[in-house]
Write a protein that holds these residues in place. Structure first.
Motif, short mmCIF file in Angstrom:
data_model
loop_
_atom_site.label_atom_id
_atom_site.label_comp_id
_atom_site.label_asym_id
_atom_site.label_seq_id
_atom_site.Cartn_x
_atom_site.Cartn_y
_atom_site.Cartn_z
N CYS A 186 0.83 -1.21 0.00
CA CYS A 186 0.00 0.00 0.00
C CYS A 186 0.86 1.26 0.00
N GLY A 187 1.95 1.23 0.74
CA GLY A 187 2.88 2.37 0.70
C GLY A 187 2.35 3.62 1.38
N ASP A 188 1.26 3.53 2.13
CA ASP A 188 0.80 4.69 2.93
C ASP A 188 0.01 4.15 4.13
N ASP A 189 -0.44 5.09 4.99
CA ASP A 189 -1.04 4.65 6.25
C ASP A 189 -2.55 4.84 6.26
N ARG A 190 -3.25 4.14 5.42
CA ARG A 190 -4.70 4.27 5.29
C ARG A 190 -5.44 3.61 6.47
N PRO A 191 -6.70 3.97 6.71
CA PRO A 191 -7.42 3.37 7.85
C PRO A 191 -7.77 1.89 7.62
N GLN A 203 -20.98 -6.61 19.29
CA GLN A 203 -20.28 -5.82 18.25
C GLN A 203 -19.19 -4.92 18.84
N VAL A 204 -18.00 -4.94 18.19
CA VAL A 204 -16.91 -4.00 18.52
C VAL A 204 -16.33 -3.51 17.20
N ILE A 205 -16.20 -2.18 17.06
CA ILE A 205 -15.58 -1.61 15.86
C ILE A 205 -14.32 -0.88 16.31
N ASN A 206 -13.20 -1.23 15.69
CA ASN A 206 -11.91 -0.66 16.06
C ASN A 206 -11.25 -0.16 14.77
N VAL A 207 -10.85 1.11 14.75
CA VAL A 207 -10.22 1.66 13.53
C VAL A 207 -8.80 2.10 13.86
N VAL A 208 -7.83 1.61 13.09
CA VAL A 208 -6.43 1.96 13.32
C VAL A 208 -5.75 2.24 11.98
N PRO A 209 -4.64 3.01 11.99
CA PRO A 209 -3.86 3.15 10.75
C PRO A 209 -3.22 1.80 10.40
N GLY A 227 -8.99 0.56 3.83
CA GLY A 227 -9.38 1.63 2.91
C GLY A 227 -8.49 1.68 1.68
N SER A 228 -8.89 2.48 0.71
CA SER A 228 -8.02 2.77 -0.44
C SER A 228 -7.18 4.00 -0.08
N SER A 229 -6.37 4.47 -1.02
CA SER A 229 -5.54 5.65 -0.71
C SER A 229 -6.40 6.90 -0.52
N THR A 230 -7.67 6.87 -0.96
CA THR A 230 -8.52 8.07 -0.83
C THR A 230 -9.47 8.01 0.38
N ALA A 237 -17.22 14.10 17.85
CA ALA A 237 -17.37 13.67 19.24
C ALA A 237 -18.29 12.45 19.32
N ALA A 238 -19.27 12.41 18.43
CA ALA A 238 -20.27 11.32 18.47
C ALA A 238 -19.75 10.04 17.83
N GLY A 239 -18.50 10.02 17.42
CA GLY A 239 -17.94 8.83 16.76
C GLY A 239 -17.46 9.19 15.37
N ASN A 240 -16.26 8.75 15.04
CA ASN A 240 -15.69 9.09 13.73
C ASN A 240 -16.41 8.35 12.61
N ILE A 241 -16.39 8.99 11.44
CA ILE A 241 -16.97 8.36 10.24
C ILE A 241 -15.84 8.09 9.26
N ILE A 242 -15.78 6.86 8.77
CA ILE A 242 -14.77 6.49 7.77
C ILE A 242 -15.48 6.39 6.43
N TYR A 243 -14.99 7.11 5.44
CA TYR A 243 -15.65 6.98 4.14
C TYR A 243 -14.66 7.13 3.00
N THR A 244 -15.04 6.58 1.87
CA THR A 244 -14.25 6.71 0.65
C THR A 244 -15.07 7.55 -0.32
N PRO A 245 -14.53 8.70 -0.78
CA PRO A 245 -15.32 9.55 -1.66
C PRO A 245 -15.73 8.84 -2.94
N ARG A 246 -16.80 9.34 -3.54
CA ARG A 246 -17.37 8.71 -4.75
C ARG A 246 -16.43 8.84 -5.95
N SER A 247 -15.56 9.88 -5.95
CA SER A 247 -14.77 10.11 -7.17
C SER A 247 -13.28 10.03 -6.89
N VAL A 248 -12.53 9.66 -7.92
CA VAL A 248 -11.06 9.78 -7.90
C VAL A 248 -10.73 10.70 -9.06
N LEU A 249 -10.06 11.81 -8.77
CA LEU A 249 -9.82 12.81 -9.83
C LEU A 249 -8.48 12.59 -10.50
#
Ligand SMILES: C[S@@+](CC[C@H](N)C(=O)[O-])C[C@H]1O[C@@H](n2cnc3c(N)ncnc32)[C@H](O)[C@@H]1O
Length: 249
Positions: A186-191, A203-209, A227-230, A237-249
């Motif tokens: 991957c060559g980068d630190d994606r989630p 249920q337990v959700i854990n997100v790390v680099p 995740g991908s590079s994007t 405060a209410a909990g982080n959201i992880i998302y991948t945008p719809r577009s790659v430019l």
């Protein structure tokens, strides 16, 4: 008397996520066939026989289900999640293809369910919102060299990746190697999302680099999404959201 065979997905665990179509098929069944913990999710009732079997007997279980349907029973084969995703639908069709010609006349239907990757993604936000792939990390049914090749090529193609069967007690080394390959490729630190027992009370959700992901973060009840590079994190405060945008430019 003509029987039927339904291959149904029970979803990721929460009973509210079993589709009405699957509920209706179970209500009409004379026989339910499947792996022990999945059959345990079906309520017993008069007129219904539950056939629970061990995990490693998929083809035997499929032959049994096909034979009962050929004899006039209304059989439902249950899988967790979706039956077509690393589950019983393919096993039943392998048995059908290799079985007696009479089985080809059985009325067969596949009823989808919510697969673990999509249930896990929804809990985290939308990490699979752009192109993604799914890989089963178990080397029970394919060589490890093929898994490693697919990991490298998926990373090179910059897919987000959803991993089923990441790690078991019998296969502790594979996921160690998978993380090494991903860190190299991957060559980068994606989630990375470790989503365990999604939609159940455990249920337990854990997100790390990626660089901080460790093998013991996953077990057989965990879905791992890289995740991908994007892929991005919205901090809240209410909990982080992880998302991948719809577009790659
Ligand atoms: C043999 S695969 C079956 C997949 C299933 N047919 C589906 O569509 O979800 C089993 C793997 O699915 C994942 N899985 C199933 N249910 C899950 C859940 N509720 N939470 C997290 N992962 C789950 C785990 O990675 C587990 O090792």
């Amino acid at each position: 008397m003509s029987g039927s065979l339904v291959i149904a997905g029970l979803g990721p665990g929460n009973e509210a996520l079993v589709t009405p179509e699957v509920r209706a098929a179970l209500a009409l069944a004379t026989d339910v066939v499947g792996y022990i913990p999945y059959v345990a999710r079906v309520a017993p009732r008069e007129g219904l026989t539950l056939h629970a079997s061990d995990n490693r007997v998929e083809i035997d279980r499929s032959q049994h289900a096909l034979q009962m349907a050929a004899e006039g029973k209304h059989v439902v084969v249950v899988s967790s999640g979706d039956p077509g995703v690393f589950a019983m639908a393919s096993a039943v069709f392998e048995a059908l293809e290799a079985g007696p010609a009479a089985w080809l006349d059985i009325d067969i239907q596949v009823l989808p369910g919510i697969t673990a990757s999509l249930a896990a993604a929804a809990q985290a936000g939308a990490p699979l919102g752009h192109d993604f792939c799914t890989i089963n990390l178990s080397d029970n049914l394919k060589p490890w060299s093929l898994i490693e090749k697919r990991l490298r090529l998926a990373a090179e193609a910059d897919f987000a990746m959803a991993f089923y069967n990441p790690r078991s007690k019998a296969r502790p080394e594979g996921f160690v190697r998978a993380l090494e390959v991903l860190n190299e490729a991957c060559g980068d630190d994606r989630p990375v999302i470790f989503a365990r027992a999604v939609t159940t009370p455990e249920q337990v959700i854990n997100v790390v680099p990626l660089s901080q992901a460790t093998p013991e973060m996953a077990d057989m009840r965990t879905m791992v999404i890289v995740g991908s590079s994007t892929t991005r994190i919205i901090k809240r405060a209410a909990g982080n959201i992880i998302y991948t945008p719809r577009s790659v430019l």
